[in-house]
Design an enzyme around this catalytic site. Sequence first.
Site, PDB file in Angstrom:
ATOM      1  N   LYS A 234     122.184   7.466 -35.406  1.00  6.02           N
ATOM      2  CA  LYS A 234     123.632   7.279 -35.310  1.00  6.02           C
ATOM      3  C   LYS A 234     124.342   8.625 -35.383  1.00  6.02           C
ATOM      4  CE  LYS A 234     127.368   4.541 -37.461  1.00  6.02           C
ATOM      5  NZ  LYS A 234     127.670   3.587 -38.550  1.00  6.02           N
TER       6      LYS A 234
ATOM      7  N   SER B 284     130.278  -0.558 -37.311  1.00  8.74           N
ATOM      8  CA  SER B 284     130.525   0.595 -36.466  1.00  8.74           C
ATOM      9  C   SER B 284     129.288   1.085 -35.734  1.00  8.74           C
ATOM     10  CB  SER B 284     131.057   1.741 -37.348  1.00  8.74           C
ATOM     11  OG  SER B 284     130.059   2.162 -38.280  1.00  8.74           O
TER      12      SER B 284
ATOM     13  N   SER C 137     128.098  -2.210 -41.405  1.00  4.63           N
ATOM     14  CA  SER C 137     127.962  -1.569 -40.098  1.00  4.63           C
ATOM     15  C   SER C 137     126.545  -1.448 -39.579  1.00  4.63           C
ATOM     16  CB  SER C 137     128.603  -0.178 -40.133  1.00  4.63           C
ATOM     17  OG  SER C 137     129.992  -0.282 -40.294  1.00  4.63           O
TER      18      SER C 137
END
Length: 524
Positions: free
Chosen positions: A94, A169, A193
């Site tokens: 990420k 997210s 997330s």
Amino acid sequence: MTEQSTAAEGLIRLSAADLAEKLRAGEVTAVEATQAYLDRIATVDGGERGVNAFLHVNAEEALAVAAEVDAIRAAGGAEAEALHYLAGVPIAVKDLIVTIGQPTTAGSKILEGWHSPYDATVVERLRAAKMPILGKTNLDEFAMGSSTEHSAYGPTRNPWDLDRIPGGSGGGSAAAVAAFEAPLALGTDTGGSIRQPGAVTGTVGVKPTYGSVSRYGAIAMASSLDQIGPVTRTVLDSALLHQVIGGHDPRDSTSLPEPLADLVAAAKTGNVEGLRIGIIKELHGEGYQAGVESRFNESLELLKEAGAEIVEVSCPNFQYALGAYYLIMPSEASSNLAKFDGVRFGLRVLPTDPPLTIERVMAATRAAGFGDEVKRRIILGTYALSAGYYDAYYGSAQKVRTLVQRDFDAAFELADVLISPTAPTTAFKLGEKLDDPLAMYLNDVATIPANLAGVPGLSLPGGLADEDGLPVGIQLLAPAREDARLYRVGAVLESLLEAKWGGPLLAQAPELATSGTLETQEAK
């Protein structure tokens, strides 16, 4: 399809554990596996209707690491014997986690093109295990969102339906795994997330116990809530990756001192007989999609048939968790994001007219560099922390946090593990909730309590909803430091569900049947 492309298609569908076994047996090379994933990314990720899971692809370095692993294995000897089990298995990271040699943007224009001078601890551990890093994945800007629509670099699309969100997210990491662009990925979980994207993409997502995985090198949104964790296709794969990245780190002041339990062994236990599994009364029923409830109830029946004792527990203060979270998180975010000022690093925007003061440079930079959702949360957090409002808002939210922690303590007196749907609905359409932030925030209602209390949570695929044929997630929660329980129960439930489905859930996604189906769907 050529013989070569058929072989590559088979490679990218292997679980990380199965790929690791083939690499160790010499049936496939790390370079072949890494190249197969890079080819898949090139096929499905770009373009107007691509998945857009990756913000940066790290092809050269990934292939170099893979070649190094192959050379060590070919030479044999002690060095080959010492290779980590996952050596040569590719992974995506990420883009909130800093890496040397690749840009780290946090999904924001304010960090566009920025290169970190150091690696996050989890990245150091991936490199030590010689796992090729495929690239950096898309996210809501600074991890603020539940849909990956708030990225400054465009939304990520759900591989099950390109018109729907992949969660947020960390939608980029979940979509990359679901679209067979990576066998493993790292995400961060502040209010769900990792788990909520896992639920809506049919993948496995784990939020470890707070402090059991180092946050050093993860760009902070809310420091008391953030946690790095694995995104995978199977529970065993999550345990394997968790074992790589977890453990004490002296550079993280919140890092737990004790070593991790043997999570891989827990994922292979295969027994829930006599285990008490608690249904959280407040986290299902009214407000949850009918198809979500159906799959949840089926999972309960399977666990019961496997010998688990199903009990109901009440956590009455969970109804206040969402409100408390959306005071604590923006407050901490407003403080953490103060460093992005246009002076020390990142974007710098100069005012168009004099005087050229630092205050005006900061204002111009933040106005241009931050998106609407980030600005909204900074304003909310600054207000909650302001003189005269601190006790009424932030102070009260922290008191609710304590009540949520006490609810968990009471619940774990009655049950060994808690269970709920991961998200109240399946994936909604892109743009559907962008104009209604409160509706967007409600997607995290089931995941937020775990972050407030610091307990571990795991989401695994629970099946497909009857209404839309989209994935449903089942969430398991355990006491702090008891992550092994999640893997034990999660692996059993996964096995029971796969027996019911006739195979892994991702195999049922028609869009993912071949590398060309994403292009086929474009014509719909």
